[in-house]
Design an enzyme around this catalytic site. Structure first.
Site, PDB file in Angstrom:
ATOM      1  CG  ASP A   3      16.919  61.282  21.593  1.00 54.95           C
ATOM      2  OD1 ASP A   3      16.735  62.190  21.977  1.00 54.95           O
ATOM      3  OD2 ASP A   3      17.917  61.217  20.770  1.00 54.95           O
ATOM      4  CB  SER A  43      21.762  60.385  19.117  1.00 52.08           C
ATOM      5  OG  SER A  43      20.575  60.738  19.142  1.00 52.08           O
ATOM      6  CG  HIS A  44      18.998  56.754  18.603  1.00 57.71           C
ATOM      7  ND1 HIS A  44      19.679  57.618  17.912  1.00 57.71           N
ATOM      8  CD2 HIS A  44      19.416  55.471  17.923  1.00 57.71           C
ATOM      9  CE1 HIS A  44      20.011  57.260  16.867  1.00 57.71           C
ATOM     10  NE2 HIS A  44      19.768  55.904  16.929  1.00 57.71           N
ATOM     11  CG  ASP A  74      21.071  63.578  21.226  1.00 55.05           C
ATOM     12  OD1 ASP A  74      19.974  62.991  21.154  1.00 55.05           O
ATOM     13  OD2 ASP A  74      21.671  64.387  20.202  1.00 55.05           O
ATOM     14  CG  ASP A 130      18.297  64.859  18.879  1.00 53.44           C
ATOM     15  OD1 ASP A 130      17.984  63.798  19.126  1.00 53.44           O
ATOM     16  OD2 ASP A 130      19.462  64.842  18.032  1.00 53.44           O
ATOM     17  NE  ARG A 131      16.853  59.633  17.054  1.00 53.11           N
ATOM     18  CZ  ARG A 131      16.678  58.743  16.323  1.00 53.11           C
ATOM     19  NH1 ARG A 131      16.171  57.417  16.559  1.00 53.11           N
ATOM     20  NH2 ARG A 131      17.776  58.593  15.607  1.00 53.11           N
ATOM     21  CE  LYS A 135      17.052  63.676  15.627  1.00 56.29           C
ATOM     22  NZ  LYS A 135      18.084  63.764  14.717  1.00 56.29           N
TER      23      LYS A 135
HETATM   24  C1  G16 Z   1      19.268  57.946  12.215  1.00 53.73           C
HETATM   25  C2  G16 Z   1      17.890  58.511  11.428  1.00 53.73           C
HETATM   26  C3  G16 Z   1      17.956  59.875  10.887  1.00 53.73           C
HETATM   27  C4  G16 Z   1      18.603  60.847  11.936  1.00 53.73           C
HETATM   28  C5  G16 Z   1      19.776  60.533  12.493  1.00 53.73           C
HETATM   29  C6  G16 Z   1      20.360  61.153  13.614  1.00 53.73           C
HETATM   30  O1  G16 Z   1      20.259  57.926  11.012  1.00 53.73           O
HETATM   31  O2  G16 Z   1      17.508  57.434  10.557  1.00 53.73           O
HETATM   32  O3  G16 Z   1      16.626  60.348  10.405  1.00 53.73           O
HETATM   33  O4  G16 Z   1      18.859  62.080  11.359  1.00 53.73           O
HETATM   34  O5  G16 Z   1      19.808  58.902  13.091  1.00 53.73           O
HETATM   35  O6  G16 Z   1      19.654  61.084  14.742  1.00 53.73           O
HETATM   36  P1  G16 Z   1      20.127  61.244  16.346  1.00 53.73           P
HETATM   37  O7  G16 Z   1      21.115  62.109  16.331  1.00 53.73           O
HETATM   38  O8  G16 Z   1      18.928  61.408  16.967  1.00 53.73           O
HETATM   39  O9  G16 Z   1      20.772  59.787  16.426  1.00 53.73           O
HETATM   40  P2  G16 Z   1      20.557  56.621  10.129  1.00 53.73           P
HETATM   41  O10 G16 Z   1      21.918  57.036   9.181  1.00 53.73           O
HETATM   42  O11 G16 Z   1      21.103  55.779  11.299  1.00 53.73           O
HETATM   43  O12 G16 Z   1      19.266  56.105   9.812  1.00 53.73           O
END
Ligand code: G16
Length: 544
Positions: free
Chosen positions: A277, A113-114, A279, A281-282, A376
């Protein structure tokens, strides 16, 4: 096809976090690390013989290596067909849609992801189930349990699959279809939004900039915004995916998109800025002179969704993750629809979406989406914003201000302390938890009286499962909140997240600086948790 059974030894750290298994590339590159994890996933599933598996990733470093391994292990385990995005690419929301659209058994999403990419960056693997959404905890728990005892995996000895050409190939008895990563997703977007209205918006001189952050949304944004909706070429910047995201950090927040933010705050800047981001989704949404917090964006999108054809009949309900501000709750109340508060992570929305209880979901971490997929979806949020702007013919700033004047404003911020010593962070949370029983009824300063204090436990209303220890909540009688939890996506040490929120009524002051408006809560969070004292940090690593 000869199936090989290869002996292996387990790793003890393959516990999926908030969203799949995220580790440094150097960890993933250990012998059989990928193989063990994928085999543990398949060993935890039943009934996929002859079925379809979707595989795709955000194109980050190591994507190309893992995708070949995944295809071979899928063939050896008896999948009948693999759908893989051309070049091994699929954004996370597109992967979710492809799984649903082609009625696949499930999918493997290759992404961290990010998180930054590259040889020293992060990699990730996530299994999504047939509804297109991240596997629920009962599956991720089973995968972790299996990974601790796994002693062999299955694969086949075949040459690499050519992923550059769209078309059909075979790996043993399994069919591999290389598909256009964008086409199915773009067709879905056309069913949800008023593309003619958005075309007219751009034709009328509306200017936007979309930062794809050298990540996966580039190809999607070029096709949708520029080729389909008529935004001028150059609207999409950093639109070519690169394995290390151009050396950047593909997290669409005010730190990593500061240049875009500053541009939007200038008099001759564009009308609208957005980013997605690693991938896809953000999303980040900034209007001219107006940053929209993700929590506010969720509330605004829910309140205005019926302006888009895909939601013209209204929305069934809204769900938000627990740390997300309660701005959306006020919209749900006014619309007379259901509102749900779930733990952090998109996997908790799946049951509510499948049951038709909610239509729109969101998280404060720049994630919004709807029942069109089970992830998302960054571009979806951007397109819904464009649809709303095209219909309302107002600026982002006007729309936000009118929203606050109707519902009140939830001042909101998140303070992250990254790469903190894990033992110190764990103890800090334990000590805070120990204070909770004594807090209700206590007053701090003139205005803050604790209404409740707990460690959030979620009872899933659809399948009756419970998820405990999902974050510490301290709620006050005026609607203010302090939330503290540990990240489940970091790969080094611990990341402490402190979420702060204060409600200001519809006729109250909506023009305060956010950090100033939240100052008493920020001070109280420090008083109760001692983060700075215990970690030695002077300030948060990231403020959003
Ligand atoms: C973080 C965010 C969450 C999100 C998760 C995954 O998790 O706080 O809200 O669901 O990332 O998002 P992505 O797939 O865009 O990385 P955490 O547990 O680091 O707080």
């Amino acid at each position: 096809m000869t199936i090989q059974t290869i002996k292996t030894t387990p790793y003890d750290d393959q516990k999926p976090g908030t969203s799949g298994l995220r580790k440094r590339v150097t960890v993933y590159a250990q012998p059989n690390y990928v193989e063990n994890y994928i085999q543990s996933i398949f060993d935890s599933l039943d009934g996929f013989a002859g079925e379809t598996l979707v595989i795709g990733g955000d194109g980050r470093y190591y994507n190309d290596v893992v995708i070949q391994k995944a295809i071979r292990i899928a063939a050896a385990n008896g999948f009948g067909r693999v759908l893989v995005g051309q070049g091994g690419l699929l954004s996370t929301p597109a992967a979710s849609h492809v799984i649903r659209h082609h009625k696949a058994f499930g999918g493997l999403v290759l992404s961290a992801s990010h998180n930054p990419g590259g040889p020293d960056g992060d990699f990730g693997l996530k299994y999504n189930i047939g509804n297109g959404g991240p596997a629920p905890e009962k599956i991720t728990d089973a995968v972790f349990a299996r990974s601790k005892v796994i002693d062999s995996y299955k694969t086949v000895d075949t040459p690499d699959i050519a992923l550059g050409q769209i078309g059909t190939q075979h790996v043993g008895d399994m069919v591999v279809e290389v598909i256009d990563p964008v086409a199915d997703y773009a067709a879905l977007m056309a069913t949800l939004f008023d593309f003619d209205a958005i075309r007219a918006l751009f034709a009328g001189g509306f200017r936007m900039t979309f930062d794809a952050m050298n990540a996966i949304t580039g190809p999607y944004a070029h096709v949708l915004l520029e080729d389909t909706l008529g935004a001028p070429k150059g609207t999409v910047v950093n639109g070519t995916p690169s394995p290390d995201f151009g050396g950047g950090h593909p997290d669409p927040n005010l730190v990593y998109c500061k240049d875009m933010h500053d541009l939007l705050m200038t008099a001759d800047g564009p009308d609208f800025g957005a980013a997605s981001d690693g991938d896809g989704d953000r999303n980040l949404i900034i209007g001219k002179n107006r940053f929209v917090t993700p929590s506010d964006s969720l509330a605004l999108l829910a309140a205005n969704a019926s302006l888009a054809p895909g939601y013209a009949g209204g929305i069934a309900g809204i769900a938000r993750s627990m740390p997300t501000s309660a701005a959306a709750d006020r919209v749900a109340e006014k619309l007379g629809i259901e509102m749900h508060e779930t733990p952090t992570g998109w996997k908790f929305f799946g049951n509510l979406l499948d049951a038709g209880r909610v239509t729109i979901c969101g998280e404060e971490s720049a994630g919004t989406g709807s029942n069109h997929v089970r992830e998302k979806d960054g571009l979806w949020a951007v397109l819904l914003w464009l649809n709303i702007l095209a219909v309302r013919k107002q600026s982002v700033d006007q729309i936000v201000r009118e929203h606050w004047a109707t519902y009140g404003r939830n001042y909101y911020t998140r303070h992250d302390y990254e790469e903190v010593d894990a033992a110190i962070a764990g103890k800090l949370v334990d000590d805070l938890r120990a204070q909770l029983p004594a807090l209700p009824g206590k007053s701090f300063g003139e205005d803050l009286q604790v209404a409740y204090a707990d460690d959030f436990t979620y009872l899933d209303p659809i399948d009756g499962s419970t998820s405990a220890k999902q974050g510490i909540r301290i709620g006050f009688t005026d609607g203010s909140r302090i939330v503290v939890r540990l990240s489940g996506t970091g790969t080094v040490g611990a990341t402490l997240r402190v979420y702060l929120e204060r409600y200001e009524a519809a006729d109250g002051r909506h023009d305060l600086d956010t950090q100033l408006a939240l100052e008493p809560l920020i001070a109280l969070a420090e008083e109760l948790s001692g983060i700075k004292k215990r970690t030695g940090r002077e300030a948060p690593s990231v403020i959003t």
